[in-house]
Design a protein around this motif. Sequence first.
Motif, PDB file in Angstrom:
ATOM      1  N   ASN A   1       3.305   1.462  -3.777  1.00 55.99           N
ATOM      2  CA  ASN A   1       1.970   2.410  -4.660  1.00 55.99           C
ATOM      3  C   ASN A   1       0.858   2.969  -5.109  1.00 55.99           C
ATOM      4  O   ASN A   1       1.133   3.994  -5.506  1.00 55.99           O
ATOM      5  N   SER A   2       1.081   3.531  -3.578  1.00 53.40           N
ATOM      6  CA  SER A   2       0.365   4.987  -2.705  1.00 53.40           C
ATOM      7  C   SER A   2       1.376   6.050  -3.420  1.00 53.40           C
ATOM      8  O   SER A   2       0.889   7.426  -4.398  1.00 53.40           O
ATOM      9  N   TYR A   3       2.686   5.965  -3.207  1.00 53.59           N
ATOM     10  CA  TYR A   3       3.954   6.763  -3.971  1.00 53.59           C
ATOM     11  C   TYR A   3       3.601   6.842  -5.260  1.00 53.59           C
ATOM     12  O   TYR A   3       3.709   7.990  -4.851  1.00 53.59           O
ATOM     13  N   THR A   4       3.505   6.235  -5.487  1.00 50.89           N
ATOM     14  CA  THR A   4       4.178   6.074  -6.908  1.00 50.89           C
ATOM     15  C   THR A   4       2.284   6.398  -7.625  1.00 50.89           C
ATOM     16  O   THR A   4       2.723   7.852  -8.647  1.00 50.89           O
ATOM     17  N   CYS A   5       1.517   6.316  -7.389  1.00 51.61           N
ATOM     18  CA  CYS A   5       0.233   6.929  -7.465  1.00 51.61           C
ATOM     19  C   CYS A   5       0.056   8.191  -7.705  1.00 51.61           C
ATOM     20  O   CYS A   5       0.468   9.440  -8.637  1.00 51.61           O
ATOM     21  N   ARG A   6       1.229   9.054  -6.649  1.00 55.13           N
ATOM     22  CA  ARG A   6       1.336  10.293  -5.597  1.00 55.13           C
ATOM     23  C   ARG A   6       1.944  10.881  -6.118  1.00 55.13           C
ATOM     24  O   ARG A   6       2.232  12.473  -7.351  1.00 55.13           O
ATOM     25  N   ALA A   7       3.329  10.172  -7.301  1.00 51.90           N
ATOM     26  CA  ALA A   7       4.431  10.838  -7.871  1.00 51.90           C
ATOM     27  C   ALA A   7       3.969  10.936  -9.427  1.00 51.90           C
ATOM     28  O   ALA A   7       5.127  10.926 -10.313  1.00 51.90           O
ATOM     29  N   THR A   8       3.253   9.954  -9.787  1.00 50.44           N
ATOM     30  CA  THR A   8       2.731   9.840 -11.401  1.00 50.44           C
ATOM     31  C   THR A   8       1.757  10.652 -12.038  1.00 50.44           C
ATOM     32  O   THR A   8       1.282  10.970 -12.884  1.00 50.44           O
ATOM     33  N   TRP A   9       0.339   9.859 -11.768  1.00 48.92           N
ATOM     34  CA  TRP A   9      -0.550  10.297 -12.185  1.00 48.92           C
ATOM     35  C   TRP A   9      -1.801  10.923 -10.687  1.00 48.92           C
ATOM     36  O   TRP A   9      -2.598  11.909 -11.048  1.00 48.92           O
ATOM     37  N   SER A  10      -1.289  11.349  -9.606  1.00 49.80           N
ATOM     38  CA  SER A  10      -1.666  11.794  -9.038  1.00 49.80           C
ATOM     39  C   SER A  10      -3.382  11.083  -8.598  1.00 49.80           C
ATOM     40  O   SER A  10      -3.482   9.762  -7.874  1.00 49.80           O
TER      41      SER A  10
ATOM     42  N   VAL B   1       0.403  -1.109  -0.186  1.00 49.82           N
ATOM     43  CA  VAL B   1       0.175   0.330  -0.012  1.00 49.82           C
ATOM     44  C   VAL B   1       0.848   1.064  -0.381  1.00 49.82           C
ATOM     45  O   VAL B   1       0.768   1.991  -0.781  1.00 49.82           O
ATOM     46  N   SER B   2       1.716   1.314   0.843  1.00 55.21           N
ATOM     47  CA  SER B   2       2.307   2.821   0.994  1.00 55.21           C
ATOM     48  C   SER B   2       3.877   2.888  -0.363  1.00 55.21           C
ATOM     49  O   SER B   2       3.279   4.169  -0.895  1.00 55.21           O
TER      50      SER B   2
END
Length: 416
Positions: A288-297, A285-286
């Motif tokens: 992949n959440s980081y990737t979301c925030r850092a890539t497409w929000s 979770v942490s």
Amino acid sequence: MIAKDLGDREIVDKVFSVAKKAKEAMLEYGDSVIDATIGSLYDEEGKLVVLNTAMEVYRELPPEDITGYASNFTGTPEYKESVKISLFGRDYESFLSEHHCEVIATPGGSGAISTSIRNYLEYGDTILLPKWLWSPYILMAKDRKGSCEFYEMFDNKNEFDIADLKERVERLSKIQENVVLIINDPCQNPTGYRLTIEEWQRVREILVDCSKRANVIVIVDIAYIDFDDREFEEKREFLEIFKNLPERVLTIFTFSLSKSLTCYGLRVGAQIALTTSETVIKEFVSANSYTCRATWSNISRGGMAMFSKLISDTEKTEKLRVEREQYRELIAQRAEIFIREARECGLDILPYVSGFFLTIPTGEYTAKMEELLEKNHIYTVVLDEGIRIALCSVPKRKIEGLAFKIKELLECAKQK
Ligand SMILES: Cc1ncc(COP(=O)(O)O)c(C=O)c1O
């Protein structure tokens, strides 16, 4: 100017370039052209299929549900729950008891697969991919400077080559800390293959054994799962394979609304992680959440709201199933025509069970076949050693006779 460590960033997307040629040929030669390149669902009149049940729900959404940001960049709670229901069933909580399952919303299946690779493939490591594959997997792995190794898929009896997979997973587990492999099942792109439950059980044994030496991350690409013809109980048997695995095995199902709802452009998908380990799920979770925030929000709020509304309402879910079933049946009819004719004329095809595509192995004659097919106004996606026919988009009247024609051209290619 491009950052040097990225290497060569040129994309040669064969699918789009052949599709363009097919469109141009269509303008010049009209209906005699066969365009078997398009990977979206088209009806018998040549129109892109739009599932009305889904569109009605989308149109009724309040405007702010379409234009606003989602409440959470990893997906709304309702969406996450709908994804679990859609995959595991309404009783997912009891089905998954004593397991940890988390969903992260991603832009399509592509977002889910690339994020999974980014977070689990060590920089420079080797990823295991099927020999017959959806080629963007390779680009995604290259983004981690990874190399790709390909498992055979089929042995010389045209059965799933479990021995080859075993050897490769084993070898990697001895030299890498993480073994990442992708299995696209059911309705594999480009072959239409689906592993039997017995084959999956063998795969499971391999994963369990290798987890004694390495972490094993199995990405199960289920982009086409809603076009699988199995009943709910049979699907659950498949899902059972991924339960009660050792803590060092992580399953990530990559899910997509592109095919399930024929909503390719909405860009809605998800990673669904399943594990017996609390530590592994927290880390999942942490990271992949980081990737979301850092890539497409965050992803389309409207797309998520549409799916949640469809799944939370059992009547709508059933209406959607019935509507989609007609098209699954249509693809099955197209496949039946092609396979019957291929049998009649002795044209080899790779084992097909269900799904949007089937593949004809053409080996060393592939380049010649590409040329001959184009001369005859037949456009297919040309793979390294085969050609892919998009059953999802070619009407039955054009499928009729196609296997005969391809067989004839293949014989020609062999003679030259
Ligand atoms: C095997 C496979 N996986 C994943 C995808 C991802 O699709 P999307 O990103 O549109 O969800 C595709 C699309 O064609 C596919 O064929």
